[in-house]
Design an enzyme around this catalytic site. Structure first.
Site, PDB file in Angstrom:
ATOM      1  N   HIS A  52      61.441 -76.730 -67.118  1.00 46.23           N
ATOM      2  CA  HIS A  52      62.174 -75.646 -66.467  1.00 46.23           C
ATOM      3  C   HIS A  52      61.706 -75.509 -65.022  1.00 46.23           C
ATOM      4  O   HIS A  52      60.722 -76.136 -64.619  1.00 46.23           O
ATOM      5  CB  HIS A  52      61.976 -74.320 -67.213  1.00 46.23           C
ATOM      6  CG  HIS A  52      60.553 -73.947 -67.440  1.00 46.23           C
ATOM      7  ND1 HIS A  52      59.705 -73.607 -66.422  1.00 46.23           N
ATOM      8  CD2 HIS A  52      59.822 -73.899 -68.576  1.00 46.23           C
ATOM      9  CE1 HIS A  52      58.511 -73.344 -66.923  1.00 46.23           C
ATOM     10  NE2 HIS A  52      58.548 -73.525 -68.232  1.00 46.23           N
TER      11      HIS A  52
HETATM   12  P1  TYD Z   1      57.493 -70.986 -71.599  1.00 50.89           P
HETATM   13  O1  TYD Z   1      57.174 -70.548 -70.215  1.00 50.89           O
HETATM   14  O2  TYD Z   1      58.895 -71.426 -71.890  1.00 50.89           O
HETATM   15  O3  TYD Z   1      56.508 -72.154 -72.033  1.00 50.89           O
HETATM   16  P2  TYD Z   1      56.249 -73.584 -71.379  1.00 50.89           P
HETATM   17  O4  TYD Z   1      57.084 -73.663 -70.155  1.00 50.89           O
HETATM   18  O5  TYD Z   1      54.821 -73.651 -71.064  1.00 50.89           O
HETATM   19  O6  TYD Z   1      56.624 -74.601 -72.386  1.00 50.89           O
HETATM   20  O7  TYD Z   1      57.059 -69.812 -72.592  1.00 50.89           O
HETATM   21  C1  TYD Z   1      57.083 -69.986 -73.982  1.00 50.89           C
HETATM   22  C2  TYD Z   1      57.259 -68.622 -74.616  1.00 50.89           C
HETATM   23  O8  TYD Z   1      56.156 -67.769 -74.315  1.00 50.89           O
HETATM   24  C3  TYD Z   1      58.514 -67.917 -74.156  1.00 50.89           C
HETATM   25  O9  TYD Z   1      59.214 -67.462 -75.293  1.00 50.89           O
HETATM   26  C4  TYD Z   1      58.040 -66.715 -73.394  1.00 50.89           C
HETATM   27  C5  TYD Z   1      56.594 -66.537 -73.765  1.00 50.89           C
HETATM   28  N1  TYD Z   1      55.769 -66.175 -72.600  1.00 50.89           N
HETATM   29  C6  TYD Z   1      55.397 -64.867 -72.392  1.00 50.89           C
HETATM   30  O10 TYD Z   1      55.744 -63.956 -73.162  1.00 50.89           O
HETATM   31  N2  TYD Z   1      54.604 -64.562 -71.318  1.00 50.89           N
HETATM   32  C7  TYD Z   1      54.188 -65.501 -70.448  1.00 50.89           C
HETATM   33  O11 TYD Z   1      53.447 -65.187 -69.473  1.00 50.89           O
HETATM   34  C8  TYD Z   1      54.609 -66.869 -70.644  1.00 50.89           C
HETATM   35  C9  TYD Z   1      54.202 -67.963 -69.698  1.00 50.89           C
HETATM   36  C10 TYD Z   1      55.397 -67.148 -71.729  1.00 50.89           C
END
Ligand code: TYD
Length: 136
Positions: A52
């Site tokens: 993303h």
């Molecule tokens: P995401 O940022 O999509 O993970 P990555 O990019 O590292 O694979 O986040 C995964 C899940 O965690 C998403 O459902 C939202 C949650 N999340 C939070 O609640 N707070 C945060 O600070 C982060 C980074 C994620």
């Protein structure tokens, strides 16, 4: 944002025979103020995180332990950074597509950001990212 704004920040390293110490401090080393930190751990072999871009959020990514690759794409150019030292921070500004892969066993990815978690900041579709980034 273009790949030129991505950079490795060389963090202070206080060498000591009792064990080394590094730190991250607002303003001195970072182009933003830290509002939130999160960390990624226990990543099973072969898994990928990220995939993303953020519309306005900026981050610094540090491999506190182990190693992993951060693959960045600015809409035109792709670049891979292997992080494997706890005194290197990878600065990733807004509007850069990123994924994280090749996590070693026990890798610990530490991320400091400039804003609260906000799902509306995310662009999770690569085609949409290309469209939005080329329009800037
Ligand atoms: P995401 O940022 O999509 O993970 P990555 O990019 O590292 O694979 O986040 C995964 C899940 O965690 C998403 O459902 C939202 C949650 N999340 C939070 O609640 N707070 C945060 O600070 C982060 C980074 C994620």
């Amino acid at each position: 944002m273009s790949m030129e704004s991505v950079r490795i920040i060389d963090l202070p390293k206080i060498l000591d025979e009792r064990g080394n110490l590094s730190f991250l401090q607002n303003e001195d080393q970072l182009p933003f103020s830290i509002k939130r930190v999160y960390w990624i751990y226990d990543v099973p072999g072969g898994e990928q995180r990220g995939g993303h871009a953020y519309r306005s959020m900026k981050e610094v990514i540090i491999a506190l332990s182990g190693s992993f690759d951060v693959v960045l794409f600015d809409g035109k150019e792709e670049k891979r950074f292997t992080l494997n030292r706890s005194y290197y921070g990878l600065y990733v500004p807004e509007m850069i597509w990123r994924s994280m892969e090749n996590f070693s066993t026990n890798a610990l990815a530490f991320v400091a950001t400039d804003s609260m978690y906000d799902e509306s900041e995310y662009i999770r579709n690569r085609e949409q990212f290309i469209t939005e980034s080329n329009g800037k």
